[in-house]
Design a protein around this motif. Structure first.
Motif, PDB file in Angstrom:
ATOM      1  N   ALA A 143       0.807  -1.218   0.000  1.00  0.00           N
ATOM      2  CA  ALA A 143       0.000   0.000   0.000  1.00  0.00           C
ATOM      3  C   ALA A 143       0.841   1.270   0.000  1.00  0.00           C
ATOM      4  N   SER A 144       2.148   1.151   0.107  1.00  0.00           N
ATOM      5  CA  SER A 144       2.997   2.325   0.319  1.00  0.00           C
ATOM      6  C   SER A 144       2.840   3.396  -0.752  1.00  0.00           C
ATOM      7  N   LEU A 145       2.986   3.023  -2.006  1.00  0.00           N
ATOM      8  CA  LEU A 145       2.960   4.030  -3.065  1.00  0.00           C
ATOM      9  C   LEU A 145       1.589   4.677  -3.203  1.00  0.00           C
ATOM     10  N   TYR A 146       0.530   3.902  -2.969  1.00  0.00           N
ATOM     11  CA  TYR A 146      -0.823   4.477  -3.025  1.00  0.00           C
ATOM     12  C   TYR A 146      -1.041   5.476  -1.900  1.00  0.00           C
ATOM     13  N   LEU A 147      -0.655   5.077  -0.683  1.00  0.00           N
ATOM     14  CA  LEU A 147      -0.888   5.936   0.475  1.00  0.00           C
ATOM     15  C   LEU A 147       0.016   7.170   0.475  1.00  0.00           C
ATOM     16  N   SER A 148       1.168   7.075  -0.183  1.00  0.00           N
ATOM     17  CA  SER A 148       2.106   8.204  -0.190  1.00  0.00           C
ATOM     18  C   SER A 148       2.079   8.980  -1.504  1.00  0.00           C
ATOM     19  N   LYS A 149       1.045   8.786  -2.317  1.00  0.00           N
ATOM     20  CA  LYS A 149       1.035   9.392  -3.643  1.00  0.00           C
ATOM     21  C   LYS A 149       0.956  10.922  -3.607  1.00  0.00           C
ATOM     22  N   ARG A 150       0.563  11.491  -2.483  1.00  0.00           N
ATOM     23  CA  ARG A 150       0.504  12.945  -2.370  1.00  0.00           C
ATOM     24  C   ARG A 150       1.884  13.551  -2.107  1.00  0.00           C
ATOM     25  N   TYR A 151       2.867  12.685  -1.814  1.00  0.00           N
ATOM     26  CA  TYR A 151       4.228  13.144  -1.536  1.00  0.00           C
ATOM     27  C   TYR A 151       5.182  12.704  -2.646  1.00  0.00           C
ATOM     28  N   LYS A 152       6.340  13.325  -2.671  1.00  0.00           N
ATOM     29  CA  LYS A 152       7.434  12.833  -3.502  1.00  0.00           C
ATOM     30  C   LYS A 152       8.293  11.925  -2.624  1.00  0.00           C
ATOM     31  N   VAL A 153       8.420  10.661  -3.023  1.00  0.00           N
ATOM     32  CA  VAL A 153       9.130   9.669  -2.221  1.00  0.00           C
ATOM     33  C   VAL A 153      10.609   9.710  -2.597  1.00  0.00           C
ATOM     34  N   ILE A 154      11.426  10.152  -1.663  1.00  0.00           N
ATOM     35  CA  ILE A 154      12.854  10.362  -1.898  1.00  0.00           C
ATOM     36  C   ILE A 154      13.655   9.215  -1.303  1.00  0.00           C
ATOM     37  N   MET A 155      14.434   8.559  -2.130  1.00  0.00           N
ATOM     38  CA  MET A 155      15.353   7.518  -1.644  1.00  0.00           C
ATOM     39  C   MET A 155      16.751   8.124  -1.606  1.00  0.00           C
ATOM     40  N   TRP A 156      17.722   7.504  -2.245  1.00  0.00           N
ATOM     41  CA  TRP A 156      19.085   8.025  -2.216  1.00  0.00           C
ATOM     42  C   TRP A 156      19.908   7.400  -3.328  1.00  0.00           C
ATOM     43  N   SER A 157      20.976   8.085  -3.689  1.00  0.00           N
ATOM     44  CA  SER A 157      21.951   7.511  -4.623  1.00  0.00           C
ATOM     45  C   SER A 157      23.164   6.983  -3.878  1.00  0.00           C
ATOM     46  N   HIS A 158      23.404   7.545  -2.672  1.00  0.00           N
ATOM     47  CA  HIS A 158      24.556   7.137  -1.868  1.00  0.00           C
ATOM     48  C   HIS A 158      24.138   6.982  -0.399  1.00  0.00           C
ATOM     49  N   ILE A 159      24.464   5.838   0.170  1.00  0.00           N
ATOM     50  CA  ILE A 159      24.227   5.579   1.585  1.00  0.00           C
ATOM     51  C   ILE A 159      25.532   5.059   2.170  1.00  0.00           C
ATOM     52  N   PHE A 160      25.866   5.469   3.385  1.00  0.00           N
ATOM     53  CA  PHE A 160      27.237   5.296   3.879  1.00  0.00           C
ATOM     54  C   PHE A 160      27.391   4.420   5.121  1.00  0.00           C
ATOM     55  N   GLY A 161      26.312   4.000   5.726  1.00  0.00           N
ATOM     56  CA  GLY A 161      26.436   3.207   6.952  1.00  0.00           C
ATOM     57  C   GLY A 161      26.930   4.019   8.129  1.00  0.00           C
ATOM     58  N   ASP A 162      26.665   5.332   8.110  1.00  0.00           N
ATOM     59  CA  ASP A 162      27.176   6.223   9.148  1.00  0.00           C
ATOM     60  C   ASP A 162      26.459   6.083  10.486  1.00  0.00           C
ATOM     61  N   TRP A 163      25.458   5.212  10.550  1.00  0.00           N
ATOM     62  CA  TRP A 163      24.773   4.973  11.834  1.00  0.00           C
ATOM     63  C   TRP A 163      25.618   4.107  12.766  1.00  0.00           C
ATOM     64  N   LYS A 164      26.766   3.663  12.300  1.00  0.00           N
ATOM     65  CA  LYS A 164      27.700   2.889  13.109  1.00  0.00           C
ATOM     66  C   LYS A 164      28.963   3.725  13.390  1.00  0.00           C
ATOM     67  N   VAL A 165      29.413   3.711  14.663  1.00  0.00           N
ATOM     68  CA  VAL A 165      30.611   4.444  15.052  1.00  0.00           C
ATOM     69  C   VAL A 165      31.819   4.001  14.232  1.00  0.00           C
TER      70      VAL A 165
END
Length: 234
Positions: A146-168
């Motif tokens: 249901a995600s895309l239907y329920l969020s169709k009023r928004y622009k769904v932003i993902m990413w091109s680069h993710i870095f794993g910075d949530w780890k020390v």
């Protein structure tokens, strides 16, 4: 009894596969309904999981120091807890988007609960900023049927680069090098200004900020342009 249990587990797995796992794989691979890059001669810095009372103000200070605008995907319950930080984000020209009211995966949300997560977060942001909420990023980048239907009023932003910075460990080893190698115009970078979510390290944003300052100093001095999502012509 054992056979019934086995059948129940199999059926539950099939349901979970169809409802959550397959939609996430298909959406992320096809790019349908989501945005991974921007059409602009600039880089978009985005931050998830805040606001955090310790690290988000430090991040805002850092961005202000280098004249950089960014985009924040915020957790609604934390917006309620720290409204002054959200007001500051808005006043300083940053974009504020939805990252669910609780940091919870769409995989375990029913359509009704997902809708409520979106609505509650949007309302919390509006109460602080009086601005229209345009952007949404689901926690962990996970979707359900249901995600895309329920969020169709928004622009769904993902990413091109993710870095794993949530780890020390990543902040101490490798993050800065990966950031410095990110030079492509149109990139959407994902970093985190809070380490309180499942699987994250509480101190991780401290090291992210150290790396980010070196990165910004290097790139801004070389003329790299950074823009916030509301500046992009989608």
């Amino acid at each position: 009894m054992i056979k019934i249990l086995i059948v129940s587990v199999i059926l539950l797995f099939i349901f979970f596969l169809i409802y959550a796992i397959l939609p996430t794989i298909l959406i992320r691979r096809s790019g349908r309904g989501i945005i991974k890059t921007i059409h602009a001669p600039a880089i978009a810095l985005t931050f998830d999981d805040g606001p955090n009372p310790e690290y988000t103000p430090q991040l805002l200070d850092l961005l202000k120091k280098y004249g950089v605008k960014a985009s924040f995907f915020v957790v609604g319950s934390k917006v309620k807890a720290y409204p002054d930080i959200i007001k500051r984000m808005s006043q300083e020209g940053h974009t504020i988007g939805i990252h669910h009211y609780d940091h919870i995966s769409s995989w375990i949300l029913s359509p009704l609960r997902l809708k409520k997560q979106l609505q509650m977060t949007e309302q919390a942001i509006k109460e602080c900023t009086n601005e229209k909420v345009t952007f949404y990023r689901p926690p962990w980048g996970s979707f359900n049927c249901a995600s895309l239907y329920l969020s169709k009023r928004y622009k769904v932003i993902m990413w091109s680069h993710i870095f794993g910075d949530w780890k020390v460990a990543k902040g101490k080893n490798g993050l800065l090098e990966e950031l410095l190698q990110t030079t492509e115009a149109g990139s959407v970078l994902l970093l985190h200004d809070c380490g309180e979510t499942l699987g994250a390290d509480r101190l991780a944003p401290r090291y992210m900020l150290k790396c980010l300052e070196i990165y910004l100093q290097e790139k801004v001095n070389r003329g790299t342009k950074f823009i916030t999502l509301k500046e992009v012509n989608f």
